[in-house]
Design a protein around this motif. Structure first.
Motif, PDB file in Angstrom:
ATOM      1  N   ALA A 114       0.898  -1.925  -0.060  1.00  0.00           N
ATOM      2  CA  ALA A 114      -0.206  -0.002  -0.088  1.00  0.00           C
ATOM      3  C   ALA A 114       1.207   0.652  -0.272  1.00  0.00           C
ATOM      4  O   ALA A 114       1.864   1.084   0.324  1.00  0.00           O
ATOM      5  CB  ALA A 114      -0.219   0.151   1.546  1.00  0.00           C
ATOM      6  N   THR A 115       0.483   2.181  -0.390  1.00  0.00           N
ATOM      7  CA  THR A 115       1.549   3.587  -0.439  1.00  0.00           C
ATOM      8  C   THR A 115       1.347   4.359   0.511  1.00  0.00           C
ATOM      9  O   THR A 115       2.518   4.999   0.601  1.00  0.00           O
ATOM     10  CB  THR A 115       0.707   4.648  -1.837  1.00  0.00           C
ATOM     11  N   SER A 116       0.056   4.247   1.737  1.00  0.00           N
ATOM     12  CA  SER A 116       0.775   4.823   2.421  1.00  0.00           C
ATOM     13  C   SER A 116      -0.933   4.455   3.540  1.00  0.00           C
ATOM     14  O   SER A 116      -2.073   3.371   3.558  1.00  0.00           O
ATOM     15  CB  SER A 116       0.328   6.191   3.063  1.00  0.00           C
ATOM     16  N   TYR A 117      -0.710   4.709   5.419  1.00  0.00           N
ATOM     17  CA  TYR A 117      -1.949   3.949   6.117  1.00  0.00           C
ATOM     18  C   TYR A 117      -1.320   5.518   6.523  1.00  0.00           C
ATOM     19  O   TYR A 117      -0.941   6.123   7.182  1.00  0.00           O
ATOM     20  CB  TYR A 117      -1.173   3.036   6.487  1.00  0.00           C
ATOM     21  N   GLN A 118      -3.165   5.686   7.002  1.00  0.00           N
ATOM     22  CA  GLN A 118      -3.714   6.986   7.690  1.00  0.00           C
ATOM     23  C   GLN A 118      -4.428   6.926   8.876  1.00  0.00           C
ATOM     24  O   GLN A 118      -5.460   6.564   8.833  1.00  0.00           O
ATOM     25  CB  GLN A 118      -4.136   7.978   6.517  1.00  0.00           C
ATOM     26  N   LYS A 119      -4.314   7.892  10.119  1.00  0.00           N
ATOM     27  CA  LYS A 119      -5.360   7.290  10.637  1.00  0.00           C
ATOM     28  C   LYS A 119      -5.118   9.107  11.146  1.00  0.00           C
ATOM     29  O   LYS A 119      -4.432  10.098  11.628  1.00  0.00           O
ATOM     30  CB  LYS A 119      -4.009   6.855  12.517  1.00  0.00           C
ATOM     31  N   THR A 120      -6.983   9.183  11.885  1.00  0.00           N
ATOM     32  CA  THR A 120      -7.109  10.566  12.227  1.00  0.00           C
ATOM     33  C   THR A 120      -8.378  10.843  13.239  1.00  0.00           C
ATOM     34  O   THR A 120      -8.899   9.870  13.065  1.00  0.00           O
ATOM     35  CB  THR A 120      -7.575  11.077  11.060  1.00  0.00           C
ATOM     36  N   ILE A 121      -8.280  11.393  13.956  1.00  0.00           N
ATOM     37  CA  ILE A 121      -9.207  11.137  15.171  1.00  0.00           C
ATOM     38  C   ILE A 121     -10.154  12.815  14.738  1.00  0.00           C
ATOM     39  O   ILE A 121      -9.376  13.603  14.246  1.00  0.00           O
ATOM     40  CB  ILE A 121      -8.708  11.573  17.214  1.00  0.00           C
ATOM     41  N   LYS A 122     -11.076  12.081  14.023  1.00  0.00           N
ATOM     42  CA  LYS A 122     -11.916  13.583  13.795  1.00  0.00           C
ATOM     43  C   LYS A 122     -12.772  14.151  15.216  1.00  0.00           C
ATOM     44  O   LYS A 122     -12.916  15.436  14.662  1.00  0.00           O
ATOM     45  CB  LYS A 122     -13.031  13.517  12.988  1.00  0.00           C
TER      46      LYS A 122
END
Length: 290
Positions: free
Chosen positions: A147-155
């Motif tokens: 995968a090109t990237s793994y992302q995490k966000t707390i909205k």
């Protein structure tokens, strides 16, 4: 992250000492500007530092090779993902209530807080997930999902903090612990499943696929704070909090069809991710007392 914690903790300690010194020096408890009780609503800002911890990703691929009609599967153990921390300044609102104990300057209270945190995302590029597979005949092969990237966000984050404290002539100091609910978003971008078939690295799943999952997760927070009353109706609330989310699994599924010559591949991509987040927050809220 350790340095960030030390800096934020130092600021928090300085705020607490300043509030205590300002509100307690020469106080006349009978003339305290802090009322015996009151409900309040406030609006302000949170400065937050977020660290995503223990992130792991697992992937499974099931494919059928045409025209032979042979079906194989491949999977591997969870892979750890190291992620950098993120910092943000976001709007926050709170509503609460406090009340002094009878004939005492000590008090209890509780506040419900909401903070929008959606502007800050942590990204780790180039994710490689090793896999090991077999065919029904027993023959084995290796591969990997890339995968090109793994992302995490707390909205968003919501907290409910019961607290205890002490009042002075122009303010209070308090400490509380309570539950949180956080909206966490996970993304895996442009994933392709590869396999080493007969010594040839082969793109099995074809077109890159994106996976996303958003869910609300429980957690807990500890908070240290203080207030300074500008008059009997308005006060500033300074606070430091440390919160952590639960470790909850996100699941992913999609199908693929990769036509080719001499072989075509079709099947399913199945995966999951886990991990927690720790959040340190400095808050500054202007409040109206009712």
């Amino acid at each position: 992250m350790i340095q960030s914690f030390k800096k934020i903790s130092s600021v928090c300690f300085f705020i607490a000492v300043t509030i205590y010194s300002t509100t307690s020096s020469g106080q006349d408890t009978s003339a305290s500007m802090v009322p015996a009780s009151g409900a309040y609503i406030g609006l302000g800002f949170d400065a937050s530092s977020t660290q995503f911890n223990g992130q792991q990703v697992q992937a499974t691929g099931i494919s059928t090779v045409s025209p032979a009609g042979t079906t194989g599967s491949a999977r591997g153990p969870p892979v750890s993902i190291n992620m950098s921390g993120t910092n943000s300044i976001t709007p926050a609102i709170q509503v609460g209530y406090f009340q002094k104990f009878q004939d005492s300057n000590y008090l209890w209270g509780a506040k419900f807080s909401y903070s929008y945190m959606g502007g800050s995302t942590s990204t780790t590029d180039r994710i490689l997930i090793p896999q090991f597979g077999t065919y029904p005949s027993g023959a084995s092969f290796t591969g990997n999902a890339v995968a090109t990237s793994y992302q995490k966000t707390i909205k968003n984050q919501i907290s409910f903090i019961p607290y205890f404290g002490q009042s002075f002539d122009r303010g209070t100091i308090y400490f509380g612990v309570g539950p949180t609910v956080s909206q966490v978003n996970t993304k895996i971008n442009n994933l392709i499943g590869f396999a080493d078939l007969n010594g040839v690295r082969t793109d099995v799943s074809g077109t890159p696929q994106n996976f996303t999952d958003t869910q609300w997760v429980y957690g807990g927070a500890a908070m240290l704070g203080g207030t300074y009353f500008l008059d009997k109706s308005w006060f500033l609330d300074f606070s430091y909090s440390y919160s952590m989310t639960q470790n909850k699994t996100s699941n992913y599924y999609s199908t693929f069809n990769n036509p080719g010559s001499p072989n075509s591949y079709s099947g399913s991509l199945i995966g999951s991710s886990t991990g927690t987040a720790s959040i340190q927050t400095l808050g500054l809220i202007m409040n109206k007392l009712f």
